[in-house]
Design a protein around this motif. Structure first.
Motif, PDB file in Angstrom:
ATOM      1  N   GLN A 168      58.410  45.367  44.246  1.00 30.26           N
ATOM      2  CA  GLN A 168      58.186  44.190  45.066  1.00 30.26           C
ATOM      3  C   GLN A 168      57.217  43.253  44.354  1.00 30.26           C
ATOM      4  OE1 GLN A 168      55.550  46.375  48.232  1.00 30.26           O
ATOM      5  NE2 GLN A 168      55.127  44.193  48.452  1.00 30.26           N
ATOM      6  N   THR A 169      57.104  42.034  44.873  1.00 33.06           N
ATOM      7  CA  THR A 169      56.090  41.094  44.414  1.00 33.06           C
ATOM      8  C   THR A 169      55.013  40.989  45.473  1.00 33.06           C
ATOM      9  OG1 THR A 169      57.695  39.807  43.122  1.00 33.06           O
ATOM     10  CG2 THR A 169      55.617  38.736  43.680  1.00 33.06           C
ATOM     11  N   VAL A 170      53.797  41.335  45.104  1.00 32.92           N
ATOM     12  CA  VAL A 170      52.666  41.229  46.022  1.00 32.92           C
ATOM     13  C   VAL A 170      52.137  39.807  45.910  1.00 32.92           C
ATOM     14  CG1 VAL A 170      50.406  42.123  46.656  1.00 32.92           C
ATOM     15  CG2 VAL A 170      52.123  43.665  45.682  1.00 32.92           C
TER      16      VAL A 170
ATOM     17  N   ASP B 112      57.056  53.515  48.433  1.00 31.88           N
ATOM     18  CA  ASP B 112      58.167  52.596  48.287  1.00 31.88           C
ATOM     19  C   ASP B 112      57.724  51.136  48.328  1.00 31.88           C
ATOM     20  OD1 ASP B 112      59.868  54.713  48.092  1.00 31.88           O
ATOM     21  OD2 ASP B 112      60.362  54.737  50.232  1.00 31.88           O
ATOM     22  N   LYS B 113      56.608  50.870  49.003  1.00 27.94           N
ATOM     23  CA  LYS B 113      56.077  49.522  49.077  1.00 27.94           C
ATOM     24  C   LYS B 113      54.575  49.552  48.862  1.00 27.94           C
ATOM     25  CE  LYS B 113      59.460  47.042  51.886  1.00 27.94           C
ATOM     26  NZ  LYS B 113      59.631  46.146  53.061  1.00 27.94           N
ATOM     27  N   CYS B 114      54.047  48.437  48.371  1.00 22.46           N
ATOM     28  CA  CYS B 114      52.605  48.330  48.149  1.00 22.46           C
ATOM     29  C   CYS B 114      51.939  47.946  49.462  1.00 22.46           C
ATOM     30  CB  CYS B 114      52.315  47.297  47.062  1.00 22.46           C
ATOM     31  SG  CYS B 114      53.008  47.714  45.463  1.00 22.46           S
ATOM     32  N   ASN B 115      51.555  48.963  50.210  1.00 20.29           N
ATOM     33  CA  ASN B 115      50.976  48.726  51.521  1.00 20.29           C
ATOM     34  C   ASN B 115      49.467  48.503  51.426  1.00 20.29           C
ATOM     35  OD1 ASN B 115      53.465  49.206  52.971  1.00 20.29           O
ATOM     36  ND2 ASN B 115      53.186  51.380  52.492  1.00 20.29           N
ATOM     37  N   PRO B 116      48.923  47.536  52.162  1.00 19.96           N
ATOM     38  CA  PRO B 116      47.472  47.296  52.145  1.00 19.96           C
ATOM     39  C   PRO B 116      46.700  48.508  52.632  1.00 19.96           C
ATOM     40  CG  PRO B 116      48.655  45.458  53.157  1.00 19.96           C
ATOM     41  CD  PRO B 116      49.649  46.571  52.992  1.00 19.96           C
ATOM     42  N   LEU B 117      45.558  48.765  52.001  1.00 17.55           N
ATOM     43  CA  LEU B 117      44.698  49.876  52.377  1.00 17.55           C
ATOM     44  C   LEU B 117      43.360  49.357  52.874  1.00 17.55           C
ATOM     45  CD1 LEU B 117      45.262  52.293  49.343  1.00 17.55           C
ATOM     46  CD2 LEU B 117      46.200  52.547  51.644  1.00 17.55           C
ATOM     47  N   ASN B 118      42.809  50.049  53.836  1.00 18.76           N
ATOM     48  CA  ASN B 118      41.462  49.742  54.307  1.00 18.76           C
ATOM     49  C   ASN B 118      40.484  50.547  53.454  1.00 18.76           C
ATOM     50  OD1 ASN B 118      39.242  48.895  55.721  1.00 18.76           O
ATOM     51  ND2 ASN B 118      39.635  50.187  57.521  1.00 18.76           N
TER      52      ASN B 118
END
Length: 365
Positions: free
Chosen positions: A275-277, A308-314
């Motif tokens: 994906q493109t972040v 599978d996706k670049c999910n935001p992390l806290n």
């Protein structure tokens, strides 16, 4: 140039002539000013940084040719001037420091000896340098689309050339037996660096939705007598985990990071787009390891890449931004303009010659 790197489990932000060190576990923040060598040396901007295999040493090069080596506590061990403007620096597994410069040469600094020895040379500006984990090979990339694999330290023995890029090779990275490269032609390529065989290729321009950006850049470069049909890759970072290689790239004119991955356990390798972040404020720099860390003018974002996706992390890492925000004020990012200068200009000397010849003939008559 702004650089984000990890050193001794801490996150380093290098900007101008300052090293900001942040320990997110204890939320402690320190700043270290890179010492001057001579008072009249200007253009003190960080150009490259690297750490030794076990984080015993940290080396930093500046745009004014200054080269500094720190120990674990950021005490200065070496502060000297390199012979020429530095492109990239890398430590070998034995803690030798390799310095690639913009005239095409690589020098080696051994131990505390500040007198370098010439290791190898290209006929073109060097843009990146890597050393394999075994320490037997040094790999260099240049403005003339070439990637050369040489023995170390006997670099006069050339093992192979990895040829296939159509423009300057901005970045290279070794992951086990695979070499990953990125280029001004907008492609990522994977190589068997011992044989020079190309294993896979991905065109990053295919995943740009707004094609007008490519067209506008092509027109802009055409005015400078350069034929361009793709946006160049300005930076690439690679993280390997078991049989997976994650690749993050920034492309000129795209405000975000394109993410790819490769499964090297497959018999036939292929680079797959993840994906493109995209970020909402101007991207300053990024860092890729188990997490993708993106620094913009407004925030420091942390994302999980091993999915599978670049999910935001806290993540606690994001707290670095509040500490270093004052360093970003009035910062001007010039890295993109530098990439544009790497294209080779075409000059038509024939027409000028014919006009002068015509004048000479007319004067004779």
């Amino acid at each position: 140039m702004i650089l984000l790197r990890e050193y001794q489990g801490k996150l380093l932000l290098l900007i101008k002539d300052t090293i900001a060190c942040y320990d997110h576990k204890s939320d402690t923040y320190e700043e270290f000013n890179i010492p001057q060598l001579q008072p009249n040396l200007e253009n003190r901007l960080v150009s490259s940084v690297c750490s030794s295999k076990h984080d015993d040493f940290l080396a930093v090069s500046l745009s004014n040719k200054q080269l500094i080596i720190f120990d674990k506590k950021f005490n200065v061990l070496t502060n000297t001037l390199s012979k020429r403007v530095v492109s990239k620096i890398r430590f070998t597994p034995d803690n030798d420091l390799l310095v690639a410069d913009k005239t095409g040469d690589v020098f080696v600094y051994k131990g505390n000896n500040i007198e370098p020895k010439l290791l190898l040379g290209h006929l073109s500006m060097l843009l990146d340098i890597e050393v394999t984990d075994c320490g037997k090979y040094v790999i260099t990339s240049d403005r003339d689309e070439k990637i050369r694999v040489s023995c170390y330290p006997n670099s006069y023995n050339i093992v192979s050339f990895c040829l296939g890029h159509r423009e300057f090779v901005t970045n290279i990275s070794v992951c086990g037996k695979v070499l990953v490269s990125a280029s001004g032609d907008g492609t990522i390529r994977l190589w068997n660096y011992l044989t020079g065989e190309e294993l896979a290729v991905a065109n990053c321009n295919e995943y740009i939705t707004d094609k007008s950006i490519i067209g506008n850049f092509s027109k802009e470069m055409s005015a400078e007598s350069v034929d361009v049909d793709a946006l160049p890759i300005t930076d690439m970072q690679v993280y390997a985990k078991q049989d997976l290689i994650y690749v993050g790239v920034t492309v000129l004119g795209i405000n975000g990071v394109q993410m790819y991955f490769v499964d090297v356990s497959n018999a036939v390798l292929s680079v797959k787009y993840l994906q493109t972040v995209v970020v909402s404020s101007p991207l300053l720099t990024y860092y890729l390891r188990e997490q993708l860390i993106i620094l913009t003018t407004n925030e420091l974002a942390v994302l999980d890449v091993c999915s599978d996706k670049c999910n935001p992390l806290n993540s606690d890492i994001s707290r670095l931004f509040k500490h270093c925000k004052h360093l970003l004020i009035n910062y001007e990012n010039l890295s993109n303009s530098f990439v544009s200068t790497l294209y080779k200009r075409k000059y038509d000397n024939v027409q000028d010659y014919l006009e002068k010849k015509k004048i000479r003939l007319e004067n004779k008559s």
